[in-house]
Design a protein around this motif. Structure first.
Motif, PDB file in Angstrom:
ATOM      1  N   SER A  97       6.108 164.006   7.200  1.00  0.00           N
ATOM      2  CA  SER A  97       5.822 164.950   6.124  1.00  0.00           C
ATOM      3  C   SER A  97       5.431 166.283   6.757  1.00  0.00           C
ATOM      4  N   TYR A  98       6.077 167.360   6.363  1.00  0.00           N
ATOM      5  CA  TYR A  98       5.856 168.674   6.976  1.00  0.00           C
ATOM      6  C   TYR A  98       4.927 169.542   6.128  1.00  0.00           C
ATOM      7  N   ASP A  99       4.145 170.359   6.801  1.00  0.00           N
ATOM      8  CA  ASP A  99       3.294 171.327   6.100  1.00  0.00           C
ATOM      9  C   ASP A  99       4.134 172.437   5.465  1.00  0.00           C
ATOM     10  N   LEU A 100       5.251 172.771   6.104  1.00  0.00           N
ATOM     11  CA  LEU A 100       6.075 173.885   5.621  1.00  0.00           C
ATOM     12  C   LEU A 100       7.547 173.612   5.890  1.00  0.00           C
ATOM     13  N   ARG A 125       8.038 165.515  -1.093  1.00  0.00           N
ATOM     14  CA  ARG A 125       7.670 164.887   0.173  1.00  0.00           C
ATOM     15  C   ARG A 125       6.881 165.789   1.120  1.00  0.00           C
ATOM     16  N   HIS A 126       6.930 167.115   0.897  1.00  0.00           N
ATOM     17  CA  HIS A 126       6.319 168.042   1.851  1.00  0.00           C
ATOM     18  C   HIS A 126       5.425 169.047   1.129  1.00  0.00           C
ATOM     19  N   ARG A 127       4.572 169.723   1.872  1.00  0.00           N
ATOM     20  CA  ARG A 127       3.506 170.521   1.250  1.00  0.00           C
ATOM     21  C   ARG A 127       4.009 171.785   0.564  1.00  0.00           C
ATOM     22  N   GLY A 128       4.855 172.556   1.236  1.00  0.00           N
ATOM     23  CA  GLY A 128       5.318 173.810   0.650  1.00  0.00           C
ATOM     24  C   GLY A 128       6.627 174.271   1.254  1.00  0.00           C
TER      25      GLY A 128
END
Length: 222
Positions: A97-100, A125-128
């Motif tokens: 899972s990626y922050d960006l 699935r990912h933050r932003g």
């Protein structure tokens, strides 16, 4: 269905400001192309932290590229890993899972339903996500022997804001936005504003010193 090896230069400072405000520890760059945004992420998120050794990075940056011929030794140095193939096929297989996530001049290469499906998948699935897409895609077919370069759909700000909370950065030629949680967007707005204030104050050293002294006194009183 991804990015050509380059993108608009005028939007670079705005995208870097968004990246710095997001302060991600991990990034997925979809449509790495020439590798420009991987390089800029390493430079401004890594090298500006005061370190002296630039050969050992702390942040994790992966990429996706549909056209393997775009990849060079530069990508091997900058990215931890580059997946080759269609993002719609690859994204579901990545466990991290990626922050960006970066989608810089990418969405115009998708039909609108496919692009929306990709955005929804990423938001789940990912933050932003930082998105940049030309306001006028014109007509473009195969470029550099890459059939994935074809422009297929124009995107408006309303298309993006319908999918998630969004922070839009004004731009004449492109729609530039961060999509994500409202709380993250509020924090990013504050960081971006502070950055603008610092840059303006840097032109007036005596005023900048006065502001620092006032801020210090307020902290002492509290």
């Amino acid at each position: 269905m991804l990015l050509m090896p380059t993108s608009q230069h005028h939007q670079i400072p705005k995208i870097i400001d968004l990246m710095i405000a997001a302060d991600p520890k991990s990034i997925l760059d979809i449509g790495v192309g020439f590798g420009k945004y991987g390089v800029l992420a390493r430079e401004y998120l890594e090298l500006w932290d005061g370190r002296e050794d630039y050969k050992h990075f702390k942040r994790h940056i992966d990429g996706i590229e549909a056209y393997a011929d775009y990849l060079t030794p530069l990508h091997t140095y900058v990215y931890d890993r580059v997946y080759v193939g269609n993002a719609l096929d690859i994204v579901p297989t990545i466990k991290r899972s990626y922050d960006l996530v970066l989608l810089i001049d990418v969405l115009e290469h998708f039909e609108k339903p496919e692009g929306k499906a990709l955005l929804k998948m990423l938001l789940k699935r990912h933050r932003g996500i930082i998105v940049s897409v030309p306001k006028d895609i014109g007509e473009q077919g195969e470029v550099f022997g890459n059939v994935h370069e074809e422009h297929k759909a124009e995107w408006k700000a309303s298309d993006l804001s319908a999918l998630a909370d969004a922070l839009f950065i004004p731009d004449v030629m492109s729609v530039v936005a961060y999509l994500g949680k409202a709380s993250d967007i509020r924090a990013m707005k504050k960081r971006i504003l502070k950055g603008k204030v610092r840059r303006r104050l840097s032109a007036y050293p005596s005023l900048a010193g006065l502001v620092r002294r006032i801020s210090k006194r307020r902290r002492v009183r509290v």
